[in-house]
Design a protein around this motif. Structure first.
Motif, PDB file in Angstrom:
ATOM      1  N   ASP A 209       1.171  -1.161   0.068  1.00  0.00           N
ATOM      2  CA  ASP A 209      -0.358  -0.048  -0.108  1.00  0.00           C
ATOM      3  C   ASP A 209       0.984   1.502  -0.102  1.00  0.00           C
ATOM      4  N   GLU A 210       2.077   1.494  -0.256  1.00  0.00           N
ATOM      5  CA  GLU A 210       3.264   2.550   0.052  1.00  0.00           C
ATOM      6  C   GLU A 210       3.647   2.412  -1.518  1.00  0.00           C
ATOM      7  N   VAL A 211       4.320   3.564  -2.132  1.00  0.00           N
ATOM      8  CA  VAL A 211       5.056   4.010  -2.789  1.00  0.00           C
ATOM      9  C   VAL A 211       6.690   3.893  -2.516  1.00  0.00           C
ATOM     10  N   ILE A 212       7.429   3.181  -3.168  1.00  0.00           N
ATOM     11  CA  ILE A 212       9.086   3.340  -2.894  1.00  0.00           C
ATOM     12  C   ILE A 212      10.090   3.905  -3.377  1.00  0.00           C
ATOM     13  N   ARG A 213      10.328   4.982  -3.400  1.00  0.00           N
ATOM     14  CA  ARG A 213      11.374   5.465  -4.376  1.00  0.00           C
ATOM     15  C   ARG A 213      12.340   4.840  -4.942  1.00  0.00           C
ATOM     16  N   VAL A 214      12.863   4.256  -5.732  1.00  0.00           N
ATOM     17  CA  VAL A 214      13.763   3.410  -6.872  1.00  0.00           C
ATOM     18  C   VAL A 214      15.512   4.232  -6.948  1.00  0.00           C
ATOM     19  N   LYS A 218      23.656   1.031  -9.329  1.00  0.00           N
ATOM     20  CA  LYS A 218      24.940   0.829 -10.792  1.00  0.00           C
ATOM     21  C   LYS A 218      23.285  -0.439 -11.286  1.00  0.00           C
ATOM     22  N   GLU A 219      23.546  -0.250 -12.750  1.00  0.00           N
ATOM     23  CA  GLU A 219      22.697  -0.771 -13.830  1.00  0.00           C
ATOM     24  C   GLU A 219      22.448  -2.194 -13.790  1.00  0.00           C
ATOM     25  N   ALA A 220      21.287  -3.404 -13.355  1.00  0.00           N
ATOM     26  CA  ALA A 220      21.235  -4.608 -13.226  1.00  0.00           C
ATOM     27  C   ALA A 220      20.822  -5.033 -14.313  1.00  0.00           C
ATOM     28  N   LYS A 221      22.037  -5.862 -14.503  1.00  0.00           N
ATOM     29  CA  LYS A 221      21.568  -7.340 -15.309  1.00  0.00           C
ATOM     30  C   LYS A 221      20.130  -8.036 -15.901  1.00  0.00           C
ATOM     31  N   ASP A 222      19.891  -8.852 -14.907  1.00  0.00           N
ATOM     32  CA  ASP A 222      18.547  -9.809 -14.719  1.00  0.00           C
ATOM     33  C   ASP A 222      17.697  -9.151 -13.697  1.00  0.00           C
ATOM     34  N   ALA A 223      18.123  -8.093 -12.948  1.00  0.00           N
ATOM     35  CA  ALA A 223      17.011  -7.192 -11.859  1.00  0.00           C
ATOM     36  C   ALA A 223      16.113  -8.515 -11.395  1.00  0.00           C
ATOM     37  N   ASN A 224      16.819  -8.998 -10.217  1.00  0.00           N
ATOM     38  CA  ASN A 224      15.913 -10.179 -10.220  1.00  0.00           C
ATOM     39  C   ASN A 224      15.484  -9.747  -8.935  1.00  0.00           C
ATOM     40  N   ASP A 225      16.132  -9.482  -7.719  1.00  0.00           N
ATOM     41  CA  ASP A 225      15.949  -8.174  -6.551  1.00  0.00           C
ATOM     42  C   ASP A 225      15.466  -7.431  -5.968  1.00  0.00           C
ATOM     43  N   ILE A 226      14.727  -6.832  -5.061  1.00  0.00           N
ATOM     44  CA  ILE A 226      14.477  -5.700  -4.705  1.00  0.00           C
ATOM     45  C   ILE A 226      14.657  -5.518  -3.454  1.00  0.00           C
ATOM     46  N   VAL A 227      15.786  -4.875  -2.748  1.00  0.00           N
ATOM     47  CA  VAL A 227      16.216  -4.386  -1.338  1.00  0.00           C
ATOM     48  C   VAL A 227      15.655  -3.570  -1.360  1.00  0.00           C
ATOM     49  N   VAL A 228      14.861  -2.989   0.226  1.00  0.00           N
ATOM     50  CA  VAL A 228      14.008  -2.459   0.428  1.00  0.00           C
ATOM     51  C   VAL A 228      15.040  -2.235   1.495  1.00  0.00           C
ATOM     52  N   VAL A 229      15.514  -0.199   1.677  1.00  0.00           N
ATOM     53  CA  VAL A 229      16.518  -0.216   3.030  1.00  0.00           C
ATOM     54  C   VAL A 229      15.117   0.476   3.372  1.00  0.00           C
ATOM     55  N   GLU A 230      15.463   0.935   5.236  1.00  0.00           N
ATOM     56  CA  GLU A 230      15.402   1.633   5.873  1.00  0.00           C
ATOM     57  C   GLU A 230      16.167   2.888   6.524  1.00  0.00           C
ATOM     58  N   LEU A 231      15.439   4.302   6.703  1.00  0.00           N
ATOM     59  CA  LEU A 231      16.103   4.519   8.097  1.00  0.00           C
ATOM     60  C   LEU A 231      14.790   5.427   8.755  1.00  0.00           C
ATOM     61  N   GLY A 232      14.844   4.835  10.133  1.00  0.00           N
ATOM     62  CA  GLY A 232      13.518   5.827  10.542  1.00  0.00           C
ATOM     63  C   GLY A 232      12.150   5.670   9.765  1.00  0.00           C
ATOM     64  N   ASP A 233      11.461   6.251   9.485  1.00  0.00           N
ATOM     65  CA  ASP A 233      10.766   6.006   8.916  1.00  0.00           C
ATOM     66  C   ASP A 233      10.772   6.304   7.711  1.00  0.00           C
ATOM     67  N   LYS A 234      11.427   6.460   6.509  1.00  0.00           N
ATOM     68  CA  LYS A 234      11.856   6.640   4.947  1.00  0.00           C
ATOM     69  C   LYS A 234      12.307   5.580   4.382  1.00  0.00           C
ATOM     70  N   ARG A 235      12.060   4.681   3.470  1.00  0.00           N
ATOM     71  CA  ARG A 235      12.160   3.560   2.306  1.00  0.00           C
ATOM     72  C   ARG A 235      12.867   3.958   1.204  1.00  0.00           C
ATOM     73  N   VAL A 236      14.075   3.480   0.416  1.00  0.00           N
ATOM     74  CA  VAL A 236      14.293   3.391  -0.636  1.00  0.00           C
ATOM     75  C   VAL A 236      14.398   2.216  -1.193  1.00  0.00           C
ATOM     76  N   ALA A 237      14.336   1.919  -2.030  1.00  0.00           N
ATOM     77  CA  ALA A 237      13.934   0.418  -2.976  1.00  0.00           C
ATOM     78  C   ALA A 237      15.969   0.298  -3.730  1.00  0.00           C
ATOM     79  N   ILE A 238      17.088  -0.816  -3.828  1.00  0.00           N
ATOM     80  CA  ILE A 238      17.460  -1.068  -4.880  1.00  0.00           C
ATOM     81  C   ILE A 238      17.343  -1.998  -5.778  1.00  0.00           C
ATOM     82  N   VAL A 239      17.564  -1.870  -7.066  1.00  0.00           N
ATOM     83  CA  VAL A 239      17.571  -3.136  -7.552  1.00  0.00           C
ATOM     84  C   VAL A 239      18.779  -4.005  -8.416  1.00  0.00           C
TER      85      VAL A 239
END
Length: 441
Positions: A209-214, A218-239
């Protein structure tokens, strides 16, 4: 010969401890029950900053147990290494100087009474108990703080490790402190592309139910997974292309980049490969100010906290060191092997397959002396020295990150189910011993 003793009652009989053994006393208000030790060990409790096992003093010497439904007292004694034990008694009477009428010189005897004193006020004989020999005989451990102050700081530093999530993007290996990782997801979300190079934003994805900025690394080749990083109440995603595992990095061997202005804050030599360690604060620069001096950066990248997984069993909280946790999954997703019915025993529920491995599912309820439950919705898979085992739990409560002062361990070998306790939100939670569980499985 006179001696200073503390008199107390076990049922209607009067005994005493020599004050040389005693640290302090307190009234027992609450404690957590534990299993897996001698029958005299009834639980674990915390008083001020000390965590200790509680010993039923009557049960230590006989088959008679104290009545824990009524008010009891605790006499905290110490052994030669200054480790603490909480000796539970019915009632503390008084501190007294008594005259010895029959003294034993053998303090290592396993007999209950070693000295007899004459209490002139009460006109009775008071028997002295020296419990340390029996505690040693029955291998009843003490609780000891994890921080070992007797070791030099340099030696300590060599053994301090932190957990890092290791993953691959293109042909490079990266890692991030696992305490910043909220979750790892399969990349099946549609990316809203933005490519804001100035703020290192690649776009955004919808996660539940939320939008997370990516963010771009570095540009991923296969881009199989997403790592969601959290700091306090803020989150970003790394492909990323592939997530490997959580690994232990020795803090002293992490090479920091001083005053780094990029997403890479350090490097680490992992099995001969250079791993770039991500500085999570880099991606939150518009949310909070970055640490500007090296000391603050050190605290960001290299921490001395320990993370523990807290879970529920029979409505009680237990914990286990996150270093040995490989995965938590829904119990309904487990697939039993064909040999499950043959292998099942008092301690093994069945065998399941996980990542092409056969894993024993341990009956943790039995080991903890708890009632069985049909509501064990989660399964925790752990690994100790290459050996995989798992157990089902009612629910996952939390993952907590604790300082050494909030952690105690049992000073014993790996032959006990309980190997310590943690303090979280002013609550003492016992810790399960991964080595013991691995030996059963």
């Amino acid at each position: 010969m006179k001696a200073s003793v503390l008199e107390f009652k076990l049922f209607e009989d009067v005994f005493c401890f020599n004050t040389d053994l005693i640290e302090y006393v307190f009234e027992l208000e609450s404690f957590n029950r534990v299993k897996g030790f001698h029958d005299a060990v009834v639980g674990v409790t915390r008083y001020n900053q000390d965590i200790m096992l509680l010993i039923d003093t009557a049960k230590l010497y006989s088959n008679t147990q104290l009545d824990f439904s009524k008010s009891l007292s605790v006499i905290v004694i110490k052994d030669e290494q200054q480790r603490l034990y909480g000796m539970v008694v019915d009632e503390i009477i008084k501190l007294e100087e008594l005259e010895s009428v029959n003294a034993s010189l053998d303090l290592n005897t396993e007999d209950m009474v070693i000295n007899h004193y004459k209490d002139k006020d009460a006109d009775e004989i008071v028997n002295e108990i020296h419990p340390l020999p029996l505690l040693k005989k029955y291998a009843i451990p003490s609780m000891a703080a994890l921080a070992i102050e007797s070791v030099s700081s340099d030696v300590q530093e060599e053994h301090v490790t932190s957990n890092y999530l290791l993953f691959k993007i293109a042909d490079s290996s990266y890692a991030i402190d696992s305490s910043y990782v909220r979750e790892v997801l399969e990349n099946d979300a549609e990316l809203f592309s933005l490519n804001d190079k100035e703020h290192h934003i690649q776009g955004a994805i919808a996660v539940r139910d939320e939008v997370i900025r990516v963010v771009s690394l570095k540009e991923a080749k296969d881009a199989n997974d997403i790592v969601v990083v959290e700091l306090g109440d803020k989150r970003v995603a790394i492909v990323v292309d592939e997530v490997y595992d959580i690994e232990n990095f020795v803090d002293a061997k992490i090479e920091l980049i001083k005053e780094s202005q990029s997403a890479i804050g350090a490097f680490y030599n992992y099995k001969g490969d250079v791993v770039a360690i991500i500085n999570p604060h880099f991606y939150f620069q518009d949310i909070e100010s970055e640490a500007s001096d090296e000391k603050e950066q050190q605290n960001t990248l290299v921490h001395t906290k320990h993370d523990y997984l807290i879970f529920m069993m029979d409505s009680k909280k237990y914990s286990i060191d996150m270093k040995c946790v490989r995965q938590v999954l829904e119990t309904d997703s487990l697939v039993k092997t064909q040999s499950s019915s043959i292998i099942a025993s008092d301690n093994i529920e069945f065998i399941a397959t996980w990542n092409k491995h056969a894993v024993n599912i341990i009956k943790l309820n039995n080991l903890l002396g708890l009632e069985g439950s049909d509501n064990n919705s989660q399964t925790i898979i752990i690994e100790y020295e290459g050996h995989l085992v798992s157990f089902m739990v009612e629910d996952i409560d939390n993952i907590v990150y604790l300082n050494s002062s909030e952690i105690s361990q049992v000073a014993t070998e790996n032959n006990s189910l309980i190997n310590g306790a943690i303090v979280h939100d002013n609550e003492v939670i016992v810790t399960l011993n991964a080595a013991f569980l691995a030996n059963i499985g």
